[in-house]
Scaffold this motif. Sequence first.
Motif, PDB file in Angstrom:
ATOM      1  N   PRO A 264      14.236   5.509   3.055  1.00  0.00           N
ATOM      2  CA  PRO A 264      12.627   4.681   2.280  1.00  0.00           C
ATOM      3  C   PRO A 264      12.864   4.875   0.129  1.00  0.00           C
ATOM      4  CG  PRO A 264      11.939   5.650   3.565  1.00  0.00           C
ATOM      5  CD  PRO A 264      13.284   6.755   3.091  1.00  0.00           C
ATOM      6  N   GLY A 265      13.563   5.790  -0.098  1.00  0.00           N
ATOM      7  CA  GLY A 265      13.416   5.981  -1.523  1.00  0.00           C
ATOM      8  C   GLY A 265      14.924   5.268  -2.051  1.00  0.00           C
ATOM      9  N   LEU A 266      15.542   4.921  -0.856  1.00  0.00           N
ATOM     10  CA  LEU A 266      16.998   4.387  -1.888  1.00  0.00           C
ATOM     11  C   LEU A 266      17.030   3.441  -1.709  1.00  0.00           C
ATOM     12  CD1 LEU A 266      19.774   6.320   0.525  1.00  0.00           C
ATOM     13  CD2 LEU A 266      19.401   6.770  -2.063  1.00  0.00           C
ATOM     14  N   PRO A 267      16.804   2.128  -3.217  1.00  0.00           N
ATOM     15  CA  PRO A 267      16.883   1.037  -2.722  1.00  0.00           C
ATOM     16  C   PRO A 267      18.189   0.431  -2.315  1.00  0.00           C
ATOM     17  CG  PRO A 267      17.581   1.804  -5.101  1.00  0.00           C
ATOM     18  CD  PRO A 267      17.756   3.160  -3.994  1.00  0.00           C
ATOM     19  N   SER A 268      19.097   0.927  -1.944  1.00  0.00           N
ATOM     20  CA  SER A 268      19.833   0.148   0.020  1.00  0.00           C
ATOM     21  C   SER A 268      19.213   0.245   0.733  1.00  0.00           C
ATOM     22  CB  SER A 268      21.372   0.904  -0.202  1.00  0.00           C
ATOM     23  OG  SER A 268      20.431   2.283   0.307  1.00  0.00           O
ATOM     24  N   HIS A 269      18.390   1.138   1.798  1.00  0.00           N
ATOM     25  CA  HIS A 269      17.337   1.026   2.239  1.00  0.00           C
ATOM     26  C   HIS A 269      16.475  -0.868   2.744  1.00  0.00           C
ATOM     27  CE1 HIS A 269      13.752   1.500   5.225  1.00  0.00           C
ATOM     28  NE2 HIS A 269      14.601   2.988   5.554  1.00  0.00           N
ATOM     29  N   PRO A 270      16.259  -0.925   3.744  1.00  0.00           N
ATOM     30  CA  PRO A 270      16.345  -2.681   4.112  1.00  0.00           C
ATOM     31  C   PRO A 270      14.644  -2.317   3.786  1.00  0.00           C
ATOM     32  CG  PRO A 270      17.374  -1.431   5.797  1.00  0.00           C
ATOM     33  CD  PRO A 270      17.300  -0.490   5.008  1.00  0.00           C
ATOM     34  N   GLN A 271      13.821  -2.205   4.129  1.00  0.00           N
ATOM     35  CA  GLN A 271      12.483  -2.277   3.335  1.00  0.00           C
ATOM     36  C   GLN A 271      12.721  -1.265   2.385  1.00  0.00           C
ATOM     37  OE1 GLN A 271      12.521  -0.544   7.427  1.00  0.00           O
ATOM     38  NE2 GLN A 271      12.849  -2.430   7.995  1.00  0.00           N
ATOM     39  N   HIS A 272      12.749  -0.715   1.346  1.00  0.00           N
ATOM     40  CA  HIS A 272      12.552  -0.161   0.201  1.00  0.00           C
ATOM     41  C   HIS A 272      11.701  -0.927  -0.687  1.00  0.00           C
ATOM     42  CE1 HIS A 272      13.040   2.346  -3.480  1.00  0.00           C
ATOM     43  NE2 HIS A 272      13.643   1.153  -4.228  1.00  0.00           N
ATOM     44  N   GLU A 273      11.427  -2.302  -1.155  1.00  0.00           N
ATOM     45  CA  GLU A 273      10.210  -2.089  -1.214  1.00  0.00           C
ATOM     46  C   GLU A 273       9.062  -2.304  -1.140  1.00  0.00           C
ATOM     47  OE1 GLU A 273      11.775  -6.233  -3.464  1.00  0.00           O
ATOM     48  OE2 GLU A 273      13.348  -5.669  -4.131  1.00  0.00           O
ATOM     49  N   LEU A 274       9.135  -2.415   0.145  1.00  0.00           N
ATOM     50  CA  LEU A 274       7.731  -2.615   0.890  1.00  0.00           C
ATOM     51  C   LEU A 274       7.371  -1.242   0.950  1.00  0.00           C
ATOM     52  CD1 LEU A 274       5.856  -3.319   3.024  1.00  0.00           C
ATOM     53  CD2 LEU A 274       7.344  -2.739   5.105  1.00  0.00           C
ATOM     54  N   ALA A 275       8.254  -0.209   0.686  1.00  0.00           N
ATOM     55  CA  ALA A 275       7.984   1.210   1.039  1.00  0.00           C
ATOM     56  C   ALA A 275       7.459   1.588   0.397  1.00  0.00           C
ATOM     57  CB  ALA A 275       8.816   2.259   1.548  1.00  0.00           C
ATOM     58  N   MET A 276       8.062   1.066  -1.011  1.00  0.00           N
ATOM     59  CA  MET A 276       7.284   1.982  -2.313  1.00  0.00           C
ATOM     60  C   MET A 276       5.524   0.926  -2.747  1.00  0.00           C
ATOM     61  SD  MET A 276       9.239   4.112  -2.986  1.00  0.00           S
ATOM     62  CE  MET A 276       9.643   4.409  -1.655  1.00  0.00           C
ATOM     63  N   THR A 277       4.899  -0.080  -1.909  1.00  0.00           N
ATOM     64  CA  THR A 277       4.224  -0.784  -2.146  1.00  0.00           C
ATOM     65  C   THR A 277       3.377   0.206  -1.161  1.00  0.00           C
ATOM     66  OG1 THR A 277       4.062  -1.733  -0.087  1.00  0.00           O
ATOM     67  CG2 THR A 277       5.303  -2.693  -2.074  1.00  0.00           C
ATOM     68  N   GLN A 278       3.592   1.072   0.117  1.00  0.00           N
ATOM     69  CA  GLN A 278       2.547   1.677   0.503  1.00  0.00           C
ATOM     70  C   GLN A 278       2.779   3.412   0.915  1.00  0.00           C
ATOM     71  OE1 GLN A 278       2.860  -0.860   4.365  1.00  0.00           O
ATOM     72  NE2 GLN A 278       4.343   0.640   4.653  1.00  0.00           N
ATOM     73  N   GLN A 279       3.903   3.428   0.051  1.00  0.00           N
ATOM     74  CA  GLN A 279       4.205   5.271   0.176  1.00  0.00           C
ATOM     75  C   GLN A 279       4.538   5.887  -1.362  1.00  0.00           C
ATOM     76  OE1 GLN A 279       7.183   4.648   3.796  1.00  0.00           O
ATOM     77  NE2 GLN A 279       7.574   6.528   2.394  1.00  0.00           N
ATOM     78  N   LYS A 280       4.326   7.113  -1.675  1.00  0.00           N
ATOM     79  CA  LYS A 280       4.362   7.445  -3.062  1.00  0.00           C
ATOM     80  C   LYS A 280       5.987   7.642  -3.731  1.00  0.00           C
ATOM     81  CE  LYS A 280       2.573  11.076  -5.900  1.00  0.00           C
ATOM     82  NZ  LYS A 280       2.375  12.531  -5.896  1.00  0.00           N
ATOM     83  N   THR A 281       6.236   7.944  -2.140  1.00  0.00           N
ATOM     84  CA  THR A 281       7.540   8.968  -2.257  1.00  0.00           C
ATOM     85  C   THR A 281       8.321   8.282  -1.185  1.00  0.00           C
ATOM     86  OG1 THR A 281       7.470  10.750  -0.945  1.00  0.00           O
ATOM     87  CG2 THR A 281       7.123  10.694  -3.468  1.00  0.00           C
ATOM     88  N   GLY A 282      10.139   8.127  -1.098  1.00  0.00           N
ATOM     89  CA  GLY A 282      10.649   8.257   0.467  1.00  0.00           C
ATOM     90  C   GLY A 282      10.089   8.903   1.508  1.00  0.00           C
ATOM     91  N   GLY A 283      10.211  10.176   1.379  1.00  0.00           N
ATOM     92  CA  GLY A 283       9.101  11.580   2.426  1.00  0.00           C
ATOM     93  C   GLY A 283      10.112  12.112   2.368  1.00  0.00           C
ATOM     94  N   GLY A 284      10.177  13.050   2.831  1.00  0.00           N
ATOM     95  CA  GLY A 284      11.468  14.332   3.529  1.00  0.00           C
ATOM     96  C   GLY A 284      12.759  13.931   4.477  1.00  0.00           C
ATOM     97  N   ILE A 285      12.809  12.592   5.374  1.00  0.00           N
ATOM     98  CA  ILE A 285      13.212  13.305   6.392  1.00  0.00           C
ATOM     99  C   ILE A 285      14.932  12.070   5.334  1.00  0.00           C
ATOM    100  CG2 ILE A 285      13.960  12.499   8.593  1.00  0.00           C
ATOM    101  CD1 ILE A 285      11.701  13.774   8.056  1.00  0.00           C
ATOM    102  N   VAL A 286      16.060  12.549   6.206  1.00  0.00           N
ATOM    103  CA  VAL A 286      17.498  11.305   5.771  1.00  0.00           C
ATOM    104  C   VAL A 286      17.718  11.730   7.196  1.00  0.00           C
ATOM    105  CG1 VAL A 286      18.818  11.391   4.047  1.00  0.00           C
ATOM    106  CG2 VAL A 286      16.943  12.150   3.554  1.00  0.00           C
ATOM    107  N   ALA A 287      18.313   9.835   7.350  1.00  0.00           N
ATOM    108  CA  ALA A 287      18.985   9.974   8.671  1.00  0.00           C
ATOM    109  C   ALA A 287      20.096   9.086   8.141  1.00  0.00           C
ATOM    110  CB  ALA A 287      19.260   8.310   9.061  1.00  0.00           C
ATOM    111  N   PHE A 288      21.797   9.692   8.540  1.00  0.00           N
ATOM    112  CA  PHE A 288      22.626   8.889   8.134  1.00  0.00           C
ATOM    113  C   PHE A 288      23.853   9.056   9.203  1.00  0.00           C
ATOM    114  CE2 PHE A 288      25.303  13.386   7.654  1.00  0.00           C
ATOM    115  CZ  PHE A 288      24.144  13.816   7.463  1.00  0.00           C
ATOM    116  N   GLU A 289      24.750   8.091   8.667  1.00  0.00           N
ATOM    117  CA  GLU A 289      25.421   8.033  10.425  1.00  0.00           C
ATOM    118  C   GLU A 289      27.293   7.997   9.803  1.00  0.00           C
ATOM    119  OE1 GLU A 289      25.114   5.026  12.573  1.00  0.00           O
ATOM    120  OE2 GLU A 289      25.976   5.892  13.465  1.00  0.00           O
TER     121      GLU A 289
END
Length: 389
Positions: free
Chosen positions: A286-311
């Motif tokens: 969520p902390g990456l600008p490429s995340h689909p809900q990045h902007e929403l995340a930044m209005t309700q979370q202080k950071t992207g958090g500690g979990i990263v998933a990748f394909e």
Amino acid sequence: MNDAYDIETLGVRAGLVRSQFNEHSEAMFLTSSFVFGSAAEAAARFKGDEPGPIYARFTNPTVQMMEARLAALEGAERCVAFASGMAAILATVMGLMKGGEHVVASRSIFGSTVQLFSNILGRFGIETSYVSPTDPAEWRAAVKPNTRLFFVESPSNPLTEVSDIRALAAIAREAGAWLAVDNCFCSPALQKPLELGADIVIHSATKYLDGQGRVLGGAVLGSQALMEGVYTFLRTAGPTLSAFNAWVILKGMETLALRMDAHSKNALALAQWLEAQPQVVRVLYPGLPSHPQHELAMTQQKTGGGIVAFELKGGKDAAWKLIDATKLLSITANLGDTKTTITHPASTTHSRMTPEQRLAAGIGDGLVRIAVGLESVADIEADLARGLA
Ligand SMILES: *Cc1c(COP(=O)(O)O)cnc(C)c1O
């Protein structure tokens, strides 16, 4: 302790009640019962006319300190602690709902929570509908006259989908239902669901609140009125947090804000590094600008958090190769630990789904989830670079 203090201060000091010895650190009360000065005092305590501990199933000073500290961190009137996160979720339903009522839940929630709602509570006449975590319109459409509870995790596991908590709270209110947010992934250091309009916050204290992978615990938080029902279930049914585990979690909360900042910093750096690797198709953080809900995340979370998933490009083979080539990372599905963990959701946490269900949920065979710990991020990257090469 109240709103006048910042979260770092509350984590260290809120909820501390000293005994007659005036100890500096929180005391651990290993006792099952408490002695009364007289028959009249015993009667007054049992009747609720006089405050004070009675019996450790529902009143233990160490557990109460842990509850008071977490309530201060979440900005809640009251917290009720439980033996585990699952016990906390069960108690929320048992304390506030009855047979014949209906839950609307996000489709992207913890596997055991789905089992609890569908296979256990379903047998007692509580029905659950599952909807998209990212489409509030689906929640509105799923509401029935008997809907009492909305249940969501944000960000979700393992895809880190972010739900619009403010929008879901408004729809729940219109429907006469409560919104419960499982705040396990963010903890109150990064997200405070009650401030965003939620009615109930649920925790698996096993994760970031302990923060060092030692004990199980859970909690439910909300208004005095709502928590009365949850507390009554605890008092009667007994899924009680032990004093020892409460003490460990209480001390864990002292470093929560510090740890969440460090987890977040490491996770963002790792996510950026992964995005630059040619073998990686996409990174979900969520902390990456490429995340689909990045902007929403930044209005309700202080950071992207500690979990990263990748394909990964190479599907399951590439994912397993990467996991098996690690020497530092722990191959385990747990999260919220100082130690970085790596997992392959399709063959572990989500293996009970059919391949079609996984495809629909976006959990591909090449998906890897990392719960980023507090080691040096350069060492974590080096451990992954070997398997990627
Ligand atoms: C781990 C977890 C739970 C369950 O908590 P336990 O303490 O293991 O019972 C619930 N929700 C989420 C999001 C979790 O990660």
